[in-house]
Design an enzyme around this catalytic site. Structure first.
Site, PDB file in Angstrom:
ATOM      1  N   ALA A 129     -43.761  95.799 150.216  1.00 56.64           N
ATOM      2  CA  ALA A 129     -42.917  94.704 150.742  1.00 56.64           C
ATOM      3  C   ALA A 129     -41.974  95.306 151.781  1.00 56.64           C
ATOM      4  CB  ALA A 129     -42.165  94.000 149.614  1.00 56.64           C
TER       5      ALA A 129
ATOM      6  N   HIS B 147     -39.858  96.504 155.021  1.00 51.11           N
ATOM      7  CA  HIS B 147     -39.057  95.838 156.052  1.00 51.11           C
ATOM      8  C   HIS B 147     -38.482  96.912 156.975  1.00 51.11           C
ATOM      9  CE1 HIS B 147     -35.802  97.213 153.541  1.00 51.11           C
ATOM     10  NE2 HIS B 147     -36.283  96.517 152.521  1.00 51.11           N
TER      11      HIS B 147
ATOM     12  N   GLY C   5     -35.728  98.356 157.062  1.00 58.10           N
ATOM     13  CA  GLY C   5     -35.051  99.455 156.358  1.00 58.10           C
ATOM     14  C   GLY C   5     -36.041 100.554 155.995  1.00 58.10           C
ATOM     15  N   HIS C   6     -37.216 100.152 155.482  1.00 59.29           N
ATOM     16  CA  HIS C   6     -38.255 101.149 155.172  1.00 59.29           C
ATOM     17  C   HIS C   6     -38.756 101.811 156.456  1.00 59.29           C
ATOM     18  CE1 HIS C   6     -38.820  98.413 151.587  1.00 59.29           C
ATOM     19  NE2 HIS C   6     -38.739  99.583 150.999  1.00 59.29           N
TER      20      HIS C   6
ATOM     21  N   ASP D 119     -29.950 102.482 147.393  1.00 61.60           N
ATOM     22  CA  ASP D 119     -30.071 102.728 145.950  1.00 61.60           C
ATOM     23  C   ASP D 119     -29.374 104.058 145.666  1.00 61.60           C
ATOM     24  OD1 ASP D 119     -32.094 100.567 144.926  1.00 61.60           O
ATOM     25  OD2 ASP D 119     -32.861 101.269 146.843  1.00 61.60           O
TER      26      ASP D 119
ATOM     27  N   GLN E  46     -29.976 105.807 142.339  1.00 65.08           N
ATOM     28  CA  GLN E  46     -31.364 106.312 142.316  1.00 65.08           C
ATOM     29  C   GLN E  46     -31.480 107.616 143.112  1.00 65.08           C
ATOM     30  OE1 GLN E  46     -35.195 103.975 142.784  1.00 65.08           O
ATOM     31  NE2 GLN E  46     -34.981 104.663 144.889  1.00 65.08           N
TER      32      GLN E  46
ATOM     33  N   SER F  60     -33.210  94.461 152.066  1.00 68.50           N
ATOM     34  CA  SER F  60     -33.832  94.644 150.752  1.00 68.50           C
ATOM     35  C   SER F  60     -35.046  93.732 150.673  1.00 68.50           C
ATOM     36  CB  SER F  60     -32.831  94.250 149.656  1.00 68.50           C
ATOM     37  OG  SER F  60     -33.506  94.021 148.441  1.00 68.50           O
TER      38      SER F  60
END
Ligand code: PAF
Length: 258
Positions: A12, A14, A16-17, A137, A140, A172
């Site tokens: 999924a 976006h 950001g990735h 995150d 994380q 996100s």
């Protein structure tokens, strides 16, 4: 692919990735190595079955985004490949930052056991020299860094700054579930982080965040030590928020200093 730069994701994807992958690809180019992205929606890190089931699956578009952002290959394993037998057993002792702060560990019990399990398995399969994780995150990121150190793995863990939409909301995969009204309400989260910045003490910052967040369902809005996520000491600190807006749970954080 031993020595590669690795960007683990749940798909999924976006913008950001894409930023994480571009960073991974740039680091890989400098090292004469490949940038590999994994896409695996890990069932063991979801607390609610419904959250796992509604997690968006967009493999074709994800692969195109990976290619455009400069990844050499995408690793999209099945559950059978990821979790065959004892080679994929959970990490026996989780790092302290995964179980003590009372943040994600409190509101998503078992989540970091699942994250550590899947990341360790991915690290063993992909054998990267470095791996890139988003700072959105934050807990994380700290958990993965501690787990990697404690397992004695020679993998550099690299954080990448949070990418935001023009209105300030952290990108996100879950933002797509927000209605227009909910999205407006969710903007209280980046506004609260902004308000925290003006405070002189951690307590004042927490009060300021609570004020701005009064219209959303807050799980935590705190200032903690940036590394250990224990109460603030003399080192760098972080303001961290988790809140539910409608059915969607959002998290965000920012560096904080008095
Ligand atoms: O941040 C994520 O997308 C996931 O938690 C990760 C690190 C890919 C593990 O499934």
């Amino acid at each position: 692919m031993p020595g590669c730069v690795f960007v683990p994701t749940m798909g999924a994807l976006h913008e950001g990735h894409a930023a994480l992958i571009r960073k991974g690809a740039e680091l890989a180019r400098h090292r004469g190595r490949a940038c590999i992205v994994s896409i695996f929606v890990n069932p063991t890190q979801f607390n609610e079955r419904s959250d796992f089931e509604r997690y968006p699956k967009t493999l074709e578009a994800d692969v195109a985004l990976c290619r455009e952002a400069g990844a050499e290959a995408v690793f999209a394993p099945s559950v059978e490949v990821m979790y065959p037998d004892e080679r994929s057993a959970p990490v026996p002792v989780l790092p302290r930052v995964a179980v003590e702060p009372g943040l994600e560990d409190r509101f998503r019990p078992g989540h970091f056991a699942g994250v550590c399990q899947v990341v360790l398995r991915l690290f063993r399969l992909v054998r990267p020299a470095a791996a890139v994780f988003g700072e959105k995150d934050w807990q994380q990121l700290r958990v993965v860094a501690a787990m990697t150190r404690e397992q004695g793995l020679p993998i550099e863990i690299i954080g990448h700054e949070t990418i935001r939409d023009p209105d300030g909301l952290a990108m996100s995969s879950r933002n797509r579930f927000l209605s227009a009204v909910e999205r407006e309400a969710a903007l209280a989260i980046p506004r609260a982080l902004h308000a925290a910045r003006r405070a002189r003490t951690a307590t004042e910052a927490e009060t300021a965040m609570a004020g701005v967040l009064s219209g959303v369902d807050v799980e935590y809005a705190v200032v903690r030590d940036a590394q250990t996520l224990a109460n603030v000491g003399n080192g760098p600190a972080r303001a961290l928020i988790a809140a539910r807006v409608g059915r969607t749970r959002l998290i965000d954080n920012a560096a904080w200093s008095p």
